[in-house]
Motif scaffolding. Structure first.
Motif, PDB file in Angstrom:
ATOM      1  N   VAL A  31      11.995  31.553 -12.573  1.00 49.89           N
ATOM      2  CA  VAL A  31      11.089  30.868 -11.650  1.00 49.89           C
ATOM      3  C   VAL A  31      11.538  29.420 -11.470  1.00 49.89           C
ATOM      4  O   VAL A  31      12.150  28.835 -12.375  1.00 49.89           O
ATOM      5  CB  VAL A  31       9.624  30.908 -12.145  1.00 49.89           C
ATOM      6  CG1 VAL A  31       9.071  32.330 -12.131  1.00 49.89           C
ATOM      7  CG2 VAL A  31       9.489  30.305 -13.521  1.00 49.89           C
ATOM      8  N   PRO A  32      11.236  28.827 -10.315  1.00 49.46           N
ATOM      9  CA  PRO A  32      11.680  27.452 -10.048  1.00 49.46           C
ATOM     10  C   PRO A  32      11.224  26.433 -11.092  1.00 49.46           C
ATOM     11  O   PRO A  32      11.963  25.498 -11.424  1.00 49.46           O
ATOM     12  CB  PRO A  32      11.056  27.134  -8.682  1.00 49.46           C
ATOM     13  CG  PRO A  32      10.844  28.456  -8.040  1.00 49.46           C
ATOM     14  CD  PRO A  32      10.559  29.405  -9.162  1.00 49.46           C
ATOM     15  N   GLU A  33      10.041  26.612 -11.612  1.00 43.82           N
ATOM     16  CA  GLU A  33       9.499  25.655 -12.574  1.00 43.82           C
ATOM     17  C   GLU A  33      10.371  25.508 -13.818  1.00 43.82           C
ATOM     18  O   GLU A  33      10.395  24.447 -14.448  1.00 43.82           O
ATOM     19  CB  GLU A  33       8.067  26.063 -12.979  1.00 43.82           C
ATOM     20  CG  GLU A  33       7.056  25.979 -11.864  1.00 43.82           C
ATOM     21  CD  GLU A  33       7.071  27.149 -10.879  1.00 43.82           C
ATOM     22  OE1 GLU A  33       6.356  27.056  -9.872  1.00 43.82           O
ATOM     23  OE2 GLU A  33       7.803  28.138 -11.093  1.00 43.82           O
ATOM     24  N   GLU A  34      11.124  26.543 -14.142  1.00 43.32           N
ATOM     25  CA  GLU A  34      12.028  26.459 -15.288  1.00 43.32           C
ATOM     26  C   GLU A  34      13.162  25.461 -15.049  1.00 43.32           C
ATOM     27  O   GLU A  34      13.650  24.841 -15.996  1.00 43.32           O
ATOM     28  CB  GLU A  34      12.607  27.836 -15.615  1.00 43.32           C
ATOM     29  CG  GLU A  34      11.585  28.800 -16.200  1.00 43.32           C
ATOM     30  CD  GLU A  34      12.202  30.137 -16.512  1.00 43.32           C
ATOM     31  OE1 GLU A  34      12.820  30.253 -17.582  1.00 43.32           O
ATOM     32  OE2 GLU A  34      12.080  31.058 -15.674  1.00 43.32           O
ATOM     33  N   ILE A  35      13.551  25.299 -13.794  1.00 45.07           N
ATOM     34  CA  ILE A  35      14.582  24.304 -13.468  1.00 45.07           C
ATOM     35  C   ILE A  35      14.041  22.912 -13.778  1.00 45.07           C
ATOM     36  O   ILE A  35      14.722  22.100 -14.411  1.00 45.07           O
ATOM     37  CB  ILE A  35      15.017  24.395 -11.992  1.00 45.07           C
ATOM     38  CG1 ILE A  35      15.619  25.772 -11.690  1.00 45.07           C
ATOM     39  CG2 ILE A  35      16.008  23.280 -11.657  1.00 45.07           C
ATOM     40  CD1 ILE A  35      15.869  26.039 -10.213  1.00 45.07           C
ATOM     41  N   GLU A  36      12.820  22.658 -13.350  1.00 41.88           N
ATOM     42  CA  GLU A  36      12.202  21.354 -13.621  1.00 41.88           C
ATOM     43  C   GLU A  36      12.090  21.096 -15.122  1.00 41.88           C
ATOM     44  O   GLU A  36      12.372  19.994 -15.600  1.00 41.88           O
ATOM     45  CB  GLU A  36      10.817  21.273 -12.970  1.00 41.88           C
ATOM     46  CG  GLU A  36      10.169  19.915 -13.145  1.00 41.88           C
ATOM     47  CD  GLU A  36       8.814  19.836 -12.486  1.00 41.88           C
ATOM     48  OE1 GLU A  36       8.528  18.776 -11.919  1.00 41.88           O
ATOM     49  OE2 GLU A  36       8.039  20.817 -12.542  1.00 41.88           O
ATOM     50  N   GLU A  37      11.720  22.117 -15.869  1.00 37.67           N
ATOM     51  CA  GLU A  37      11.621  21.974 -17.328  1.00 37.67           C
ATOM     52  C   GLU A  37      12.983  21.640 -17.941  1.00 37.67           C
ATOM     53  O   GLU A  37      13.072  20.822 -18.858  1.00 37.67           O
ATOM     54  CB  GLU A  37      11.061  23.260 -17.942  1.00 37.67           C
ATOM     55  CG  GLU A  37       9.610  23.513 -17.597  1.00 37.67           C
ATOM     56  CD  GLU A  37       9.141  24.918 -17.959  1.00 37.67           C
ATOM     57  OE1 GLU A  37       9.909  25.678 -18.589  1.00 37.67           O
ATOM     58  OE2 GLU A  37       8.000  25.254 -17.598  1.00 37.67           O
TER      59      GLU A  37
END
Length: 77
Positions: A31-37
């Motif tokens: 999911v995209p949020e994992e990139i931010e993390e």
């Protein structure tokens, strides 16, 4: 004519999903949020990762919205 609109949207969803998968696979995430993390943990550089995160997030939202639109159109048919 209404029957054509879901087909166009489905084609667009397929293309958007391909783009999203391309970005997510680049970072080996689901999911995209994992990139931010990953950026926040300094595992990857902010540039161009943050731009990829924003693009992936936008693609995900577009896919969800088009799916809802298809559902509404089908309910009306």
């Amino acid at each position: 004519m209404k029957e054509v609109i879901p087909l166009i949207l489905i084609k667009e969803i397929i293309e958007e999903k391909r783009k999203l998968r391309r970005i997510l696979s680049k970072y080996k995430v689901k999911v995209p949020e994992e990139i931010e993390e990953m950026i926040e943990r300094d595992e990857i550089p902010e540039h161009p990762s943050y731009e990829d995160f924003l693009s992936a997030l936008a693609l995900k939202k577009n896919i969800e919205e088009m799916g809802k639109a298809i559902s509404r159109i089908i309910d009306e048919i």
